[in-house]
Design a protein around this motif. Structure first.
Motif, short mmCIF file in Angstrom:
data_model
loop_
_atom_site.label_atom_id
_atom_site.label_comp_id
_atom_site.label_asym_id
_atom_site.label_seq_id
_atom_site.Cartn_x
_atom_site.Cartn_y
_atom_site.Cartn_z
N THR A 119 2.86 1.78 -6.13
CA THR A 119 3.15 1.21 -4.80
C THR A 119 4.55 0.61 -4.83
OG1 THR A 119 2.36 -0.98 -5.34
CG2 THR A 119 0.74 0.57 -4.47
N LEU A 120 5.09 0.45 -3.64
CA LEU A 120 6.41 -0.15 -3.52
C LEU A 120 6.43 -1.51 -4.20
CD1 LEU A 120 8.13 0.01 -0.03
CD2 LEU A 120 8.95 0.81 -2.24
N GLY A 121 5.36 -2.25 -4.00
CA GLY A 121 5.23 -3.58 -4.59
C GLY A 121 5.27 -3.54 -6.11
N GLU A 122 4.69 -2.48 -6.68
CA GLU A 122 4.68 -2.37 -8.15
C GLU A 122 6.07 -1.99 -8.66
OE1 GLU A 122 0.11 -0.88 -8.98
OE2 GLU A 122 1.64 0.57 -8.36
N VAL A 123 6.70 -1.09 -7.94
CA VAL A 123 8.01 -0.60 -8.39
C VAL A 123 9.10 -1.66 -8.19
CG1 VAL A 123 9.77 1.13 -7.98
CG2 VAL A 123 7.39 1.79 -7.95
N GLN B 41 0.81 -1.22 0.00
CA GLN B 41 0.00 0.00 0.00
C GLN B 41 0.84 1.27 0.00
OE1 GLN B 41 -3.00 -0.86 -0.49
NE2 GLN B 41 -2.55 -2.99 0.01
N TRP B 42 2.11 1.14 0.28
CA TRP B 42 2.93 2.35 0.31
C TRP B 42 3.13 2.88 -1.09
CZ3 TRP B 42 3.73 4.82 4.63
CH2 TRP B 42 3.71 4.12 5.84
N ARG B 43 2.71 4.13 -1.28
CA ARG B 43 2.85 4.74 -2.60
C ARG B 43 3.97 5.75 -2.59
NH1 ARG B 43 -0.82 3.72 -6.20
NH2 ARG B 43 -2.57 2.48 -5.44
N LEU B 44 4.62 5.89 -3.75
CA LEU B 44 5.68 6.89 -3.86
C LEU B 44 5.04 8.25 -4.10
CD1 LEU B 44 7.47 4.30 -4.44
CD2 LEU B 44 8.90 5.87 -5.71
#
Ligand code: C2E
Ligand code: MG
Ligand code: MG
Length: 721
Positions: free
Chosen positions: A217-221, A192-195
């Motif tokens: 999100t961190l997960g996407e990046v 859930q953490w977004r840049l």
């Protein structure tokens, strides 16, 4: 507002009239309106008052002696500071005579015709006073506004400056910055953490433009981000406390040091420093410090480090068994000298690979010296396992190694220390493994020896002997004894053999107790040199004092190490030269084993000796493995039959050997000296075999210098002075 009010309270109105009554009247009328009436009796007085007050209005009589109202007004108008002040002319001139005032239209504001109505006066004055008050209030408000505007302007400037400065800092920051936000999401897991924000340095770390990163999100990046990074962000977000973490980010192939803090709810700010270069430098340094560059194995330093850990484990765990193998290639050195260093390196690499193939993953294999390797075997079930590994390594090394068209075979000497053992330092354990290896090597290569405490004791003894031999040499504690050698045919004196002893206090230490140690440590070279010089000096004195028989010689023993000295011939020549002994009087004794070890270089030196005129005898003959045919090639004079054959000549076998040696020697043109003749029977036997000379307790034990002189005195005539 209080400022403005105070101004209002002090509104001044100027009344100018030459008639005192009129002035009193005006003042009385206006005071009630809250106006301060300042009075002047003439135009001149009025002008004087002007700079002192800020008049809201001037009530001016027109007809005044000296300077009339118009002239006074004109003057007031010419002054910039007062020209705006409204003037009401108070006159008795009727309105019909208005033309009289034409010229003053611009300046005059109003007229009051005497006698004026009080209310009209009051209301007119009221208007001007009000106007003045408003003007004053406006002026103050304006000033305040101006101040506010100025303040605002400067703070806006400061703000924009600091913003710009921050922006510059943010974008040009050497470290990466990113702000993570969990806003709008129910839970704050790493997915859930977004840049929410990032700077240019962060883009570089990601190697992606900000458009690709913002709002993801961190997960996407970083889909494969290591769990320890996620935990770190969670921990900072959860605790609200700033923290720092250093680690490897696999996806970015970088080492990062990240400082994180919580700037507000649902936010985590991360400052990232790319420390990859530093870590790489550290790693290279680590490799250089702990890795052998040739084989890639651990080096000695790392080996000792791991050994220390293994020792520590064995102290903590009850049934922990480990072992150390110290391995030395027996026949590596000739590879370097004959095939070159590049081939030598390749051989070492192959050997390293073979050893590593046999070691298990948890074992440590290290290169501990040029052709020495060390192994730490851990978690052993029993000590037999270590020996099995050692044997397998031995077999693996025996396999043919092809090198530049040569087929090489290697053997290794191995020393094994079985843990757990009582050691304080890993170096001590390694030393014992090396000691056990020395013992294995002494057995002739390809052997394995397990360390025993007796080895250490012997080594320690050797060390003390070495130390004492050193001091013995310094203190001149060595002595030479001389054992006479006789011609067996007629019992005449043929010479002496010089035999060294060590006078250690009261004890006379025999050579067999210290010569082997001196051999091992190399001290034999200076000791042997001393013995040679001393023998020559003594024999030269004999030669001077006695009429020695024609073939009389002094025999001096030379050790293998001494003989191998490159300057041996030069040294011998110097000894003869310095003492004045005739070269033919000197006979050097070298052992059969020495001759056979390196026949080529020996032959070369023996030729040199012959050229000098010195004699050579092969000592302890029969104990080595001389190829008899070989002897033919050596320029030697004498064979000394070893004592072991002489002492047991009753055995048929020995008798045959002695007979063979004597006849062989004669065939080669050599004479024979028999050692260790203790009985008449032995002497007779040898005499019958035509053995030329003999020495032994039957004739005499080795004699100290004075006793040897006595014997010479008996056997040889003294030279007349
Ligand atoms: P070696 O050169 O074979 O010397 C002969 C040894 O036999 C001498 O022992 C001598 O005392 C001993 N011997 C002579 N006759 C008899 C006998 O009838 N019975 C018995 N049981 N022994 C006899 P030593 O003096 O103890 O010397 C031992 C060895 O030490 C020598 O053997 C020699 O190899 C070495 N050595 C002695 N002096 C020197 C030296 O100055 N330099 C070097 N390099 N070696 C030396
Ligand atoms: Mg000898
Ligand atoms: Mg001998």
């Amino acid at each position: 507002m209080s400022k403005a009010e105070s101004v209002v309270e002090t509104v001044d109105v100027l009344a100018v009239d030459d008639e005192q009554v009129n002035l009193l009247l005006l003042a009385g009328l206006l005071r009630r309106q809250g106006v301060n009436v300042v009075t002047a009796r003439s135009g001149f007085d009025a002008l004087k008052l002007m700079p002192k007050h800020d008049f809201a209005l001037i009530l001016m009589d027109v007809m005044m002696p000296g300077m009339d109202g118009f002239t006074t007004a004109e003057r007031i108008r010419t002054d910039e500071a007062t020209r705006h002040i409204p003037i009401i002319f108070v006159t008795a001139i009727s309105k019909e005579q208005r033309h009289v005032f034409k010229g003053y239209e611009a300046g005059a504001v109003d007229y009051l015709i005497k006698p004026f109505e009080h209310d009209i006066l009051k209301s007119k004055v009221q208007v001007f006073v009000e106007m003045h008050r408003q003007r004053m209030a406006l002026k103050h408000a304006g000033a305040a506004l101006e101040r506010t505007v100025a303040e605002l302007r400067s703070s806006a400037l400061a703000l924009s400056e600091s913003r710009a400065r921050f922006q510059r800092l943010f974008t040009s920051m050497f470290n990466g910055f990113m702000l993570l936000s969990s806003e709008g999401t129910a839970s704050s897991t790493s997915e859930q953490w977004r840049l929410a924000e990032l700077n240019a340095a962060m883009e570089q770390i990601f190697e992606r433009p900000r458009e690709d990163l913002l709002d993801k999100t961190l997960g996407e990046v970083l889909p494969n981000i290591e769990s320890y990074w996620r935990d770190f962000v969670e921990q900072v977000a959860g605790s609200g406390k700033p923290a720092q973490f250093e680690g490897y980010m696999g996806e970015l192939r970088r080492w990062l040091r990240i400082s994180a803090y919580v700037p507000g709810p649902g936010l985590v700010a991360l400052v990232a420093e790319d420390i990859t270069a530093r870590r790489q430098a550290e790693e290279t340094l680590h490799e250089r410090t702990f890795q052998d560059p040739l084989t890639g194995l651990a080096n000695r330093a790392l080996f000792l480090n791991r050994l220390d850990q293994a020792m520590e484990r064995s102290r903590r765990r009850l049934n922990y068994q480990y072992a150390v193998i110290f391995l030395d290639l027996d026949n590596f050195k000739p590879v370097n000298s004959s095939l070159g260093y590049a081939s030598g390196d390749q051989v070492l690499r192959t050997v390293a690979e073979r050893i590593q193939d046999i070691a298990r993953g948890l074992d440590t294999v290290a290169r501990c010296g040029p052709d020495e390797f060390g192994l730490i075997l851990e978690e052993l079930k029993n000590s037999g396992e270590a020996l099995r590994v050692a044997r397998r390594i031995g077999q693996e090394l025996l396999k043919v190694l092809e090198m530049d068209g040569h087929q090489l075979h290697f053997t290794a000497s191995m020393g094994v220390v079985l843990g757990p053992a009582e050691y304080g330092q890993p170096e001590e354990l390694l030393q014992d493994a090396a000691l056990a290896m020395e013992h294995a090597r002494a057995l002739g290569g390809g052997k394995i020896r397990v360390f025993k405490w007796a080895m250490r004791k012997r080594a320690q003894y050797a060390l003390t002997v070495h130390q004492s031999l050193h001091t013995a040499l310094d203190r001149e504690e060595f002595r030479l004894h001389y054992q006479p050698i006789f011609n067996l045919a007629d019992n005449t004196l043929a010479g002496f053999e010089a035999l060294i002893r060590w006078q250690s206090g009261d004890r006379l230490v025999p050579p067999n107790d210290f010569i082997p140690h001196a051999e091992q440590t190399g001290l034999i070279v200076p000791i042997g040199a001393w013995a040679l010089m001393e023998s020559c000096r003594e024999a030269a004195r004999w030669e001077r004092d006695f009429a020695l028989p024609k073939n009389f010689t002094i025999a001096v023993n030379l050790s293998a190490r001494q003989f191998a000295q490159p300057d041996l011939l030069r040294y011998l020549a110097r000894a003869l030269d310095e003492t004045g002994l005739a070269p033919s009087r000197l006979k050097v004794e070298i052992t059969e084993t020495l001759v056979m070890q390196n026949p080529e270089s020996v032959v070369h030196k023996l030729r040199g000796l012959r050229e000098m005129g010195t004699k050579v005898s092969i000592d302890d003959f029969g104990t080595g493995y001389s190829s008899l045919a070989y002897l033919q090639r050596f320029p030697i004079n004498t064979l000394k039959v070893d004592r072991s054959f002489v002492s047991d000549m009753d055995a048929f076998e020995n008798l045959v050997i002695v007979r063979t040696i004597v006849s062989l020697a004669h065939n080669l043109g050599l004479d024979v000296v028999a050692e260790g003749i203790e009985t008449e029977r032995q002497r007779d036997f040898l005499a019958d075999l035509s053995c030329e000379c003999g020495q032994g307790y039957l004739f005499s034990r080795p004699l100290p210098q004075d006793r040897a002189l006595e014997m010479l005195g008996v056997c040889c005539p003294k030279k007349s002075d």
